[in-house]
Design a protein around this motif. Structure first.
Motif, PDB file in Angstrom:
ATOM      1  N   TRP A   4       0.824  -1.204   0.000  1.00 32.67           N
ATOM      2  CA  TRP A   4       0.000   0.000   0.000  1.00 32.67           C
ATOM      3  C   TRP A   4       0.862   1.260   0.000  1.00 32.67           C
ATOM      4  O   TRP A   4       0.483   2.263  -0.603  1.00 32.67           O
ATOM      5  N   ILE A   5       2.031   1.208   0.615  1.00 37.76           N
ATOM      6  CA  ILE A   5       2.915   2.382   0.630  1.00 37.76           C
ATOM      7  C   ILE A   5       3.435   2.671  -0.779  1.00 37.76           C
ATOM      8  O   ILE A   5       3.478   3.821  -1.218  1.00 37.76           O
ATOM      9  N   GLU A   6       3.809   1.629  -1.501  1.00 38.44           N
ATOM     10  CA  GLU A   6       4.271   1.810  -2.878  1.00 38.44           C
ATOM     11  C   GLU A   6       3.144   2.329  -3.768  1.00 38.44           C
ATOM     12  O   GLU A   6       3.364   3.215  -4.602  1.00 38.44           O
ATOM     13  N   ALA A   7       1.951   1.792  -3.589  1.00 36.16           N
ATOM     14  CA  ALA A   7       0.809   2.237  -4.396  1.00 36.16           C
ATOM     15  C   ALA A   7       0.493   3.707  -4.122  1.00 36.16           C
ATOM     16  O   ALA A   7       0.195   4.462  -5.051  1.00 36.16           O
ATOM     17  N   VAL A   8       0.583   4.121  -2.868  1.00 37.93           N
ATOM     18  CA  VAL A   8       0.349   5.530  -2.527  1.00 37.93           C
ATOM     19  C   VAL A   8       1.418   6.405  -3.169  1.00 37.93           C
ATOM     20  O   VAL A   8       1.115   7.445  -3.778  1.00 37.93           O
ATOM     21  N   ALA A   9       2.686   6.003  -3.047  1.00 35.41           N
ATOM     22  CA  ALA A   9       3.777   6.806  -3.595  1.00 35.41           C
ATOM     23  C   ALA A   9       3.685   6.916  -5.120  1.00 35.41           C
ATOM     24  O   ALA A   9       3.801   8.022  -5.677  1.00 35.41           O
ATOM     25  N   PHE A  10       3.450   5.805  -5.795  1.00 34.77           N
ATOM     26  CA  PHE A  10       3.365   5.852  -7.255  1.00 34.77           C
ATOM     27  C   PHE A  10       2.073   6.536  -7.711  1.00 34.77           C
ATOM     28  O   PHE A  10       2.050   7.199  -8.750  1.00 34.77           O
ATOM     29  N   GLY A  11       0.990   6.390  -6.941  1.00 38.67           N
ATOM     30  CA  GLY A  11      -0.239   7.111  -7.260  1.00 38.67           C
ATOM     31  C   GLY A  11      -0.046   8.614  -7.137  1.00 38.67           C
ATOM     32  O   GLY A  11      -0.495   9.383  -7.985  1.00 38.67           O
ATOM     33  N   ALA A  12       0.642   9.039  -6.078  1.00 38.74           N
ATOM     34  CA  ALA A  12       0.935  10.459  -5.914  1.00 38.74           C
ATOM     35  C   ALA A  12       1.840  10.950  -7.042  1.00 38.74           C
ATOM     36  O   ALA A  12       1.662  12.060  -7.553  1.00 38.74           O
ATOM     37  N   GLY A  13       2.788  10.110  -7.444  1.00 37.73           N
ATOM     38  CA  GLY A  13       3.636  10.463  -8.576  1.00 37.73           C
ATOM     39  C   GLY A  13       2.837  10.621  -9.857  1.00 37.73           C
ATOM     40  O   GLY A  13       3.106  11.517 -10.663  1.00 37.73           O
ATOM     41  N   GLY A  14       1.846   9.772 -10.048  1.00 40.13           N
ATOM     42  CA  GLY A  14       0.960   9.909 -11.213  1.00 40.13           C
ATOM     43  C   GLY A  14       0.184  11.210 -11.170  1.00 40.13           C
ATOM     44  O   GLY A  14       0.010  11.880 -12.192  1.00 40.13           O
ATOM     45  N   GLY A  15      -0.280  11.593  -9.973  1.00 43.81           N
ATOM     46  CA  GLY A  15      -0.960  12.877  -9.830  1.00 43.81           C
ATOM     47  C   GLY A  15      -0.037  14.030 -10.152  1.00 43.81           C
ATOM     48  O   GLY A  15      -0.436  15.015 -10.780  1.00 43.81           O
ATOM     49  N   LEU A  16       1.223  13.919  -9.748  1.00 49.50           N
ATOM     50  CA  LEU A  16       2.206  14.959 -10.034  1.00 49.50           C
ATOM     51  C   LEU A  16       2.489  15.043 -11.533  1.00 49.50           C
ATOM     52  O   LEU A  16       2.616  16.145 -12.089  1.00 49.50           O
ATOM     53  N   ILE A  17       2.564  13.898 -12.191  1.00 50.81           N
ATOM     54  CA  ILE A  17       2.772  13.890 -13.645  1.00 50.81           C
ATOM     55  C   ILE A  17       1.592  14.556 -14.351  1.00 50.81           C
ATOM     56  O   ILE A  17       1.770  15.356 -15.277  1.00 50.81           O
ATOM     57  N   ALA A  18       0.382  14.249 -13.918  1.00 54.54           N
ATOM     58  CA  ALA A  18      -0.808  14.864 -14.528  1.00 54.54           C
ATOM     59  C   ALA A  18      -0.787  16.379 -14.319  1.00 54.54           C
ATOM     60  O   ALA A  18      -1.119  17.137 -15.235  1.00 54.54           O
ATOM     61  N   GLU A  19      -0.389  16.822 -13.151  1.00 58.19           N
ATOM     62  CA  GLU A  19      -0.308  18.263 -12.889  1.00 58.19           C
ATOM     63  C   GLU A  19       0.778  18.909 -13.738  1.00 58.19           C
ATOM     64  O   GLU A  19       0.625  20.034 -14.213  1.00 58.19           O
ATOM     65  N   ALA A  20       1.874  18.205 -13.968  1.00 60.37           N
ATOM     66  CA  ALA A  20       2.932  18.730 -14.833  1.00 60.37           C
ATOM     67  C   ALA A  20       2.420  18.919 -16.260  1.00 60.37           C
ATOM     68  O   ALA A  20       2.764  19.895 -16.929  1.00 60.37           O
ATOM     69  N   VAL A  21       1.579  18.004 -16.713  1.00 57.98           N
ATOM     70  CA  VAL A  21       0.996  18.124 -18.060  1.00 57.98           C
ATOM     71  C   VAL A  21       0.078  19.343 -18.128  1.00 57.98           C
ATOM     72  O   VAL A  21       0.097  20.103 -19.109  1.00 57.98           O
ATOM     73  N   VAL A  22      -0.715  19.567 -17.081  1.00 57.17           N
ATOM     74  CA  VAL A  22      -1.602  20.740 -17.039  1.00 57.17           C
ATOM     75  C   VAL A  22      -0.769  22.021 -17.051  1.00 57.17           C
ATOM     76  O   VAL A  22      -1.068  22.976 -17.771  1.00 57.17           O
ATOM     77  N   THR A  23       0.285  22.054 -16.245  1.00 53.62           N
ATOM     78  CA  THR A  23       1.147  23.230 -16.183  1.00 53.62           C
ATOM     79  C   THR A  23       1.835  23.465 -17.522  1.00 53.62           C
ATOM     80  O   THR A  23       1.973  24.615 -17.967  1.00 53.62           O
ATOM     81  N   TYR A  24       2.239  22.395 -18.176  1.00 54.49           N
ATOM     82  CA  TYR A  24       2.827  22.537 -19.502  1.00 54.49           C
ATOM     83  C   TYR A  24       1.828  23.187 -20.465  1.00 54.49           C
ATOM     84  O   TYR A  24       2.193  24.035 -21.275  1.00 54.49           O
ATOM     85  N   GLY A  25       0.577  22.794 -20.397  1.00 53.79           N
ATOM     86  CA  GLY A  25      -0.444  23.396 -21.257  1.00 53.79           C
ATOM     87  C   GLY A  25      -0.572  24.890 -21.020  1.00 53.79           C
ATOM     88  O   GLY A  25      -0.705  25.674 -21.966  1.00 53.79           O
ATOM     89  N   ALA A  59      -3.952  23.402  -6.219  1.00 51.08           N
ATOM     90  CA  ALA A  59      -4.518  22.397  -7.118  1.00 51.08           C
ATOM     91  C   ALA A  59      -3.538  21.240  -7.319  1.00 51.08           C
ATOM     92  O   ALA A  59      -3.944  20.072  -7.340  1.00 51.08           O
ATOM     93  N   ALA A  60      -2.258  21.549  -7.447  1.00 52.02           N
ATOM     94  CA  ALA A  60      -1.244  20.496  -7.603  1.00 52.02           C
ATOM     95  C   ALA A  60      -1.175  19.638  -6.347  1.00 52.02           C
ATOM     96  O   ALA A  60      -1.107  18.404  -6.435  1.00 52.02           O
ATOM     97  N   LEU A  61      -1.216  20.272  -5.187  1.00 54.05           N
ATOM     98  CA  LEU A  61      -1.189  19.523  -3.929  1.00 54.05           C
ATOM     99  C   LEU A  61      -2.410  18.606  -3.822  1.00 54.05           C
ATOM    100  O   LEU A  61      -2.295  17.454  -3.408  1.00 54.05           O
ATOM    101  N   MET A  62      -3.548  19.119  -4.230  1.00 53.87           N
ATOM    102  CA  MET A  62      -4.768  18.309  -4.183  1.00 53.87           C
ATOM    103  C   MET A  62      -4.701  17.148  -5.170  1.00 53.87           C
ATOM    104  O   MET A  62      -5.111  16.030  -4.855  1.00 53.87           O
TER     105      MET A  62
END
Length: 135
Positions: A4-25, A59-62
């Protein structure tokens, strides 16, 4: 399977990647506006017209938090790193969809009723309609 710790960390990383894509836009829109302003010899738009540091940081934190939460909720279903990152990146839409499901019985009953509606309308039109459409 991930812990569960790995899933949380990689899930949060996925959220960060999605936010990076939004910021790039947003950065891309700012770049395009600057190019258009240069071509028109107008004043260059400032970056703060496209990015609000306080609101965008919240928004990125959320998004990171939702990505981690989705990773935690689905850690028993997630079997690999890429799956956990994908769950995290799609967390806002995924959690909104889960939130719309009111009860398991309604979720199961809804699609069945929708599937039965065409059958009920065909029965009301009678067998002659079916024979007419048959080759």
């Amino acid at each position: 399977m991930l812990t569960w710790i790995e899933a949380v960390a990689f899930g949060a990383g996925g959220g960060l990647i999605a936010e990076a894509v939004v910021t790039y836009g947003r950065m891309n829109a700012w770049q395009q506006a600057r190019h258009a302003a240069r071509a028109a010899e107008a004043a260059l738009p400032p970056l703060d017209k496209f990015i609000d540091p306080f609101a965008d940081s919240l928004a990125a934190l959320m998004r990171v938090t939702l990505g981690g939460a989705a990773g935690w909720l689905l850690h028993t279903e997630v079997t690999g790193i890429y799956a956990a990152v994908t769950v995290g990146a799609s967390a806002p839409a995924l959690l909104a969809q889960i939130g719309r499901a009111t009860t398991p019985s309604e979720a199961l009953r809804g699609p069945r009723e929708a599937m039965l509606e065409p059958l009920a309308s065909a029965d009301s039109e009678g067998p002659s309609r079916i024979r007419e459409e048959a080759p």
